[in-house]
Design a protein around this motif. Structure first.
Motif, PDB file in Angstrom:
ATOM      1  N   TYR A  62       0.835  -1.199   0.000  1.00 20.10           N
ATOM      2  CA  TYR A  62       0.000   0.000   0.000  1.00 20.10           C
ATOM      3  C   TYR A  62       0.876   1.258   0.000  1.00 20.10           C
ATOM      4  O   TYR A  62       0.620   2.205  -0.747  1.00 20.10           O
ATOM      5  N   ALA A  63       1.912   1.260   0.830  1.00 16.24           N
ATOM      6  CA  ALA A  63       2.809   2.417   0.898  1.00 16.24           C
ATOM      7  C   ALA A  63       3.456   2.686  -0.461  1.00 16.24           C
ATOM      8  O   ALA A  63       3.498   3.825  -0.920  1.00 16.24           O
ATOM      9  N   LEU A  64       3.935   1.641  -1.110  1.00 15.05           N
ATOM     10  CA  LEU A  64       4.555   1.813  -2.427  1.00 15.05           C
ATOM     11  C   LEU A  64       3.543   2.347  -3.438  1.00 15.05           C
ATOM     12  O   LEU A  64       3.843   3.259  -4.215  1.00 15.05           O
ATOM     13  N   ASP A  65       2.324   1.797  -3.418  1.00 14.77           N
ATOM     14  CA  ASP A  65       1.282   2.240  -4.341  1.00 14.77           C
ATOM     15  C   ASP A  65       0.947   3.716  -4.137  1.00 14.77           C
ATOM     16  O   ASP A  65       0.872   4.487  -5.098  1.00 14.77           O
ATOM     17  N   ARG A  66       0.770   4.123  -2.883  1.00 10.81           N
ATOM     18  CA  ARG A  66       0.399   5.515  -2.599  1.00 10.81           C
ATOM     19  C   ARG A  66       1.541   6.480  -2.911  1.00 10.81           C
ATOM     20  O   ARG A  66       1.317   7.564  -3.437  1.00 10.81           O
ATOM     21  N   LEU A  67       2.773   6.083  -2.591  1.00  9.65           N
ATOM     22  CA  LEU A  67       3.917   6.948  -2.908  1.00  9.65           C
ATOM     23  C   LEU A  67       4.103   7.068  -4.416  1.00  9.65           C
ATOM     24  O   LEU A  67       4.435   8.141  -4.925  1.00  9.65           O
ATOM     25  N   SER A  68       3.866   5.989  -5.134  1.00  5.72           N
ATOM     26  CA  SER A  68       3.953   6.027  -6.603  1.00  5.72           C
ATOM     27  C   SER A  68       2.883   6.946  -7.178  1.00  5.72           C
ATOM     28  O   SER A  68       3.157   7.743  -8.085  1.00  5.72           O
ATOM     29  N   ALA A  69       1.659   6.834  -6.663  1.00  7.97           N
ATOM     30  CA  ALA A  69       0.570   7.693  -7.134  1.00  7.97           C
ATOM     31  C   ALA A  69       0.876   9.161  -6.847  1.00  7.97           C
ATOM     32  O   ALA A  69       0.633  10.030  -7.691  1.00  7.97           O
ATOM     33  N   ALA A  70       1.423   9.431  -5.667  1.00  5.37           N
ATOM     34  CA  ALA A  70       1.772  10.812  -5.312  1.00  5.37           C
ATOM     35  C   ALA A  70       2.868  11.344  -6.223  1.00  5.37           C
ATOM     36  O   ALA A  70       2.791  12.472  -6.708  1.00  5.37           O
ATOM     37  N   ALA A  72       3.634  10.383  -9.226  1.00  7.02           N
ATOM     38  CA  ALA A  72       3.195  10.479 -10.622  1.00  7.02           C
ATOM     39  C   ALA A  72       2.255  11.661 -10.868  1.00  7.02           C
ATOM     40  O   ALA A  72       1.968  11.984 -12.024  1.00  7.02           O
ATOM     41  N   ARG A  73       1.801  12.298  -9.824  1.00  7.88           N
ATOM     42  CA  ARG A  73       0.809  13.368  -9.967  1.00  7.88           C
ATOM     43  C   ARG A  73       1.372  14.605 -10.651  1.00  7.88           C
ATOM     44  O   ARG A  73       0.635  15.375 -11.236  1.00  7.88           O
ATOM     45  N   GLY A  74       2.676  14.838 -10.570  1.00  7.93           N
ATOM     46  CA  GLY A  74       3.270  15.969 -11.272  1.00  7.93           C
ATOM     47  C   GLY A  74       3.408  17.231 -10.434  1.00  7.93           C
ATOM     48  O   GLY A  74       3.960  18.218 -10.897  1.00  7.93           O
ATOM     49  N   ARG A  77       5.874  19.646  -5.017  1.00  4.92           N
ATOM     50  CA  ARG A  77       5.911  19.463  -3.555  1.00  4.92           C
ATOM     51  C   ARG A  77       5.501  18.039  -3.181  1.00  4.92           C
ATOM     52  O   ARG A  77       6.122  17.414  -2.319  1.00  4.92           O
ATOM     53  N   LEU A  78       4.479  17.522  -3.843  1.00  4.73           N
ATOM     54  CA  LEU A  78       4.010  16.159  -3.597  1.00  4.73           C
ATOM     55  C   LEU A  78       5.070  15.144  -4.015  1.00  4.73           C
ATOM     56  O   LEU A  78       5.350  14.185  -3.297  1.00  4.73           O
ATOM     57  N   GLN A  79       5.703  15.380  -5.157  1.00  5.45           N
ATOM     58  CA  GLN A  79       6.776  14.485  -5.619  1.00  5.45           C
ATOM     59  C   GLN A  79       7.946  14.474  -4.647  1.00  5.45           C
ATOM     60  O   GLN A  79       8.491  13.417  -4.331  1.00  5.45           O
ATOM     61  N   SER A  80       8.324  15.635  -4.176  1.00  6.33           N
ATOM     62  CA  SER A  80       9.451  15.738  -3.259  1.00  6.33           C
ATOM     63  C   SER A  80       9.168  15.002  -1.945  1.00  6.33           C
ATOM     64  O   SER A  80      10.013  14.248  -1.451  1.00  6.33           O
ATOM     65  N   LEU A  81       7.977  15.194  -1.384  1.00  9.78           N
ATOM     66  CA  LEU A  81       7.615  14.525  -0.143  1.00  9.78           C
ATOM     67  C   LEU A  81       7.532  13.013  -0.353  1.00  9.78           C
ATOM     68  O   LEU A  81       8.019  12.241   0.477  1.00  9.78           O
ATOM     69  N   ALA A  82       6.945  12.581  -1.463  1.00  5.59           N
ATOM     70  CA  ALA A  82       6.850  11.146  -1.761  1.00  5.59           C
ATOM     71  C   ALA A  82       8.244  10.537  -1.878  1.00  5.59           C
ATOM     72  O   ALA A  82       8.503   9.452  -1.354  1.00  5.59           O
TER      73      ALA A  82
END
Length: 100
Positions: A62-70, A72-74, A77-82
């Motif tokens: 689940y963690a990998l899936d959510r971090l990947s989704a975050a 990939a969002r573009g 700030r979200l990419q950096s935190l993920a």
């Protein structure tokens, strides 16, 4: 007295070169900071992406899936935190990228 602790098992606040830290009675930190996970939840919710912060602590897939989704969002700030959270999991030996 010095204790040798593998770097991936040390809390980030206690890390020192070569994994040597004074024995301060520190416990090993969890996989990720709850503050960071709550921030990730807020940022992801702004993009319409669900996140269960507590589940991120025990469910590697689940963690990998959510971090990947975050990531990939573009959103920078979200990419950096993920990426920071992914790196924290890896440093602490969770290896969420390796699913058997």
């Amino acid at each position: 007295m010095l204790t040798t602790i593998p770097p991936h098992l040390m809390p980030e606040t206690a890390q020192a070169p070569w994994g040597l830290v004074p024995d301060l009675g520190l416990t090993v930190a969890g996989t990720a900071s709850m503050d960071d996970l709550l921030l990730l939840q807020d940022l992801m919710s702004g993009h319409g992406l669900p996140l269960q912060p507590t589940r991120m602590l025990y469910d590697r897939l689940y963690a990998l899936d959510r971090l990947s989704a975050a990531h990939a969002r573009g959103d920078a700030r979200l990419q950096s935190l993920a990426q920071d959270l992914f790196d924290a999991y890896q440093r602490r030996g969770e290896w969420i990228g390796l699913v058997h």
